[in-house]
Design a protein around this motif. Structure first.
Motif, PDB file in Angstrom:
ATOM      1  N   VAL A 101       6.609 -22.934  -1.743  1.00 34.08           N
ATOM      2  CA  VAL A 101       7.124 -21.729  -2.393  1.00 34.08           C
ATOM      3  C   VAL A 101       5.980 -20.723  -2.566  1.00 34.08           C
ATOM      4  N   ALA A 102       4.825 -21.194  -3.032  1.00 30.48           N
ATOM      5  CA  ALA A 102       3.705 -20.296  -3.294  1.00 30.48           C
ATOM      6  C   ALA A 102       3.213 -19.645  -2.009  1.00 30.48           C
ATOM      7  N   SER A 103       3.117 -20.411  -0.920  1.00 24.29           N
ATOM      8  CA  SER A 103       2.627 -19.771   0.305  1.00 24.29           C
ATOM      9  C   SER A 103       3.643 -18.773   0.834  1.00 24.29           C
ATOM     10  N   GLY A 104       4.916 -19.126   0.717  1.00 19.35           N
ATOM     11  CA  GLY A 104       5.952 -18.189   1.174  1.00 19.35           C
ATOM     12  C   GLY A 104       5.902 -16.898   0.381  1.00 19.35           C
ATOM     13  N   LEU A 105       5.849 -17.014  -0.959  1.00 18.90           N
ATOM     14  CA  LEU A 105       5.837 -15.825  -1.809  1.00 18.90           C
ATOM     15  C   LEU A 105       4.576 -14.996  -1.589  1.00 18.90           C
ATOM     16  N   SER A 106       3.434 -15.678  -1.413  1.00 21.41           N
ATOM     17  CA  SER A 106       2.192 -14.920  -1.256  1.00 21.41           C
ATOM     18  C   SER A 106       2.249 -14.091   0.017  1.00 21.41           C
ATOM     19  N   ILE A 107       2.785 -14.665   1.072  1.00 25.21           N
ATOM     20  CA  ILE A 107       2.877 -13.906   2.328  1.00 25.21           C
ATOM     21  C   ILE A 107       3.798 -12.704   2.129  1.00 25.21           C
ATOM     22  N   LEU A 108       4.960 -12.961   1.509  1.00 29.94           N
ATOM     23  CA  LEU A 108       5.932 -11.898   1.287  1.00 29.94           C
ATOM     24  C   LEU A 108       5.327 -10.760   0.464  1.00 29.94           C
ATOM     25  N   LEU A 109       4.686 -11.137  -0.673  1.00 29.66           N
ATOM     26  CA  LEU A 109       4.165 -10.117  -1.591  1.00 29.66           C
ATOM     27  C   LEU A 109       3.001  -9.357  -0.978  1.00 29.66           C
ATOM     28  N   LEU A 110       2.160 -10.045  -0.236  1.00 35.72           N
ATOM     29  CA  LEU A 110       1.021  -9.358   0.376  1.00 35.72           C
ATOM     30  C   LEU A 110       1.507  -8.368   1.433  1.00 35.72           C
ATOM     31  N   VAL A 111       2.551  -8.752   2.121  1.00 34.50           N
ATOM     32  CA  VAL A 111       3.109  -7.811   3.108  1.00 34.50           C
ATOM     33  C   VAL A 111       3.654  -6.585   2.398  1.00 34.50           C
ATOM     34  N   ILE A 112       4.426  -6.818   1.291  1.00 35.24           N
ATOM     35  CA  ILE A 112       4.970  -5.684   0.533  1.00 35.24           C
ATOM     36  C   ILE A 112       3.822  -4.812   0.016  1.00 35.24           C
ATOM     37  N   ALA A 113       2.753  -5.459  -0.498  1.00 39.14           N
ATOM     38  CA  ALA A 113       1.628  -4.719  -1.067  1.00 39.14           C
ATOM     39  C   ALA A 113       0.995  -3.801  -0.029  1.00 39.14           C
ATOM     40  N   VAL A 114       0.794  -4.319   1.155  1.00 40.77           N
ATOM     41  CA  VAL A 114       0.149  -3.517   2.199  1.00 40.77           C
ATOM     42  C   VAL A 114       1.043  -2.351   2.588  1.00 40.77           C
ATOM     43  N   ARG A 115       2.359  -2.634   2.660  1.00 47.86           N
ATOM     44  CA  ARG A 115       3.272  -1.581   3.124  1.00 47.86           C
ATOM     45  C   ARG A 115       3.535  -0.525   2.064  1.00 47.86           C
ATOM     46  N   THR A 116       3.350  -0.867   0.780  1.00 51.67           N
ATOM     47  CA  THR A 116       3.650   0.115  -0.278  1.00 51.67           C
ATOM     48  C   THR A 116       2.372   0.512  -1.001  1.00 51.67           C
ATOM     49  N   TRP A 117       1.255   0.394  -0.326  1.00 50.44           N
ATOM     50  CA  TRP A 117      -0.039   0.746  -0.943  1.00 50.44           C
ATOM     51  C   TRP A 117       0.002   2.193  -1.434  1.00 50.44           C
ATOM     52  N   PRO A 118      -0.459   2.503  -2.664  1.00 50.43           N
ATOM     53  CA  PRO A 118      -0.370   3.874  -3.181  1.00 50.43           C
ATOM     54  C   PRO A 118      -1.101   4.852  -2.266  1.00 50.43           C
ATOM     55  N   ARG A 119      -0.376   5.860  -1.803  1.00 53.22           N
ATOM     56  CA  ARG A 119      -1.031   6.809  -0.902  1.00 53.22           C
ATOM     57  C   ARG A 119      -0.965   8.235  -1.449  1.00 53.22           C
TER      58      ARG A 119
END
Ligand SMILES: [Zn+2]
Length: 411
Positions: free
Chosen positions: A16-34
């Motif tokens: 669960v943790a590895s799945g969530l970390s991948i998901l959240l890191l992807v979201i973080a990169v895509r929604t990085w404050p610009r």
């Protein structure tokens, strides 16, 4: 038991943790404050906020949009929401307030730690992955023979929990394992799994009889023969191809007896296999031609009778093949009384052995009531496995069948 529960728990946490970390890191990169700097940072943190690490997960404490607010002469902007005075250049960039990246990092840390503590090291992570993704991974380098993933798949197949779509996908992968890939035991382990996956493996096995290498084609056909109720056209074609001489194919030790089994099978299903067998009588492969003629003979084929006799007759001679006369003689005999004129013609080309056999066969066909040991023309001894070789079943006669030229020239 406690240990197992603990392991299971760790495996769940890891997955669960590895799945969530991948998901959240992807979201973080895509929604990085610009965007532009326009958000209020809010009031100073209280000690309580510092302790609960709210700052770690949230950007700013107010997040009010200060767009359109005029800065004063010192470059300061006052937030109408919370009253905080902030320098215009120190405002937060517009973007997601939620710090997905940090949360992702927390889960990543959890995954790495639990993974290091157990599931990855001892392979238990595979236990909690659902079957379908696990099957898909089986076809990658993670799922090679003897990896943790493969072991888990084997376990699930054994306890019958792989079925439907997963079973069909797995069968496709396993069917390829039947090929001669040089990995010891991979074909036999694939075979036992494909048996377990039956009937979901039928489609993959049928496909393999068409696209595989020599070994996988023969093994797939063998499995289908043993299990399928009524053979498909594909299987019959595969069986006819099994009649080929494969002594020079790699992996022949896995296929020992495949020609014999295929011949028995085609004979058993003569009612639907005859067209394919009769075609193979004209094959360029000597073994295939011989076996096809044998099957047609045993089946008492009314078509291509003369061709069958022409192919089988040389095997009655005292030739350099080993043990072919004991098969050729009954095959000719089963052609029935209508073959007698053809046999009489052959007498002029016969040597002593062939002559004795032909005379015995003719006598039996003309006097069907006459017992094997009461004939005027006795049958030379062809085999020790049957008292009356002419009436013995093909399987008995083909036992230990090798289509090889014997240097001693017996029979
Ligand atoms: Zn504010």
């Amino acid at each position: 038991m406690l240990l197992i529960v603990g392991e299971q728990y760790a495996a769940w946490v890891f997955t669960v943790a590895s799945g969530l970390s991948i998901l959240l890191l992807v979201i973080a990169v895509r929604t990085w404050p610009r965007g532009e700097r326009c958000r209020c940072k809010g009031k100073r943190r209280t000690w309580w906020q510092k302790c609960t690490m709210g700052w770690f997960f949230w950007r700013g404490r107010c997040w009010y949009i200060l767009k359109g607010q005029e800065a004063d002469s010192h470059g300061m902007v006052q937030c109408p929401e919370c009253g905080t005075n902030s320098k215009a250049s120190r405002l937060k960039k517009d973007g997601r307030r939620f710090k997905f990246g940090n949360i992702g990092l927390v889960f990543l840390t959890v995954a790495v730690v639990t993974g290091y503590l157990g599931p990855v090291r001892n392979g238990t992570w595979t236990r909690v992955v659902p079957t379908y993704p696990l099957v898909i991974l089986t076809d990658t380098s993670f799922g090679m023979t003897r990896t943790d993933l493969r072991k888990e798949i084997v376990k699930r197949v054994r306890n019958g929990s792989v079925n439907g779509r997963s079973a069909r996908a797995l069968a496709k992968i396993l069917a390829k394992d039947l090929r001669n890939d040089g990995i010891w035991g991979s074909a036999s382990s694939a075979m036992s799994m494909l048996k377990k996956l039956w009937p979901d493996s039928i489609e993959a096995l049928s496909h393999e009889t068409m696209v595989g290498d020599g070994q996988s084609k023969a093994l797939a056909a063998q499995m289908l023969r043993q299990r399928i109720e009524v053979p498909s056209e594909i299987l019959l074609v595969a069986c006819v191809s099994d009649l080929h001489d494969d002594g020079d194919v790699d992996g022949w030790e896995m296929m020992e007896g495949n020609a014999r089994q295929a011949a028995e099978y085609l004979l058993r299903w003569w009612s639907i296999s005859s067209q394919y067998v009769l075609e193979a009588i004209e094959s360029s492969d000597e073994q295939q031609r011989f076996l096809a003629a044998t099957i047609a003979g045993f089946a008492g084929s009314t078509e291509k009778r003369e061709m069958v006799v022409n192919i089988l007759f040389p095997h009655l001679l005292d030739n350099s093949f080993y043990g072919d006369a004991k098969i050729a003689a009954p095959a000719i005999y089963h052609l029935g009384p209508k073959a007698v004129p053809l046999l009489q013609q052959k007498l002029k080309d016969a040597d002593d052995q062939a002559r004795s056999i032909l005379l015995h066969i003719i006598e039996r066909l003309e006097n069907p009531e006459r017992a094997f040991n009461h004939c005027k023309n006795p049958l030379p001894k062809l085999t020790s496995r049957a008292k009356d070789p002419l009436e013995a079943p093909l399987s008995t006669l083909m036992y230990n069948f090798w289509f090889v030229k014997d240097s001693n020239g017996t029979q």
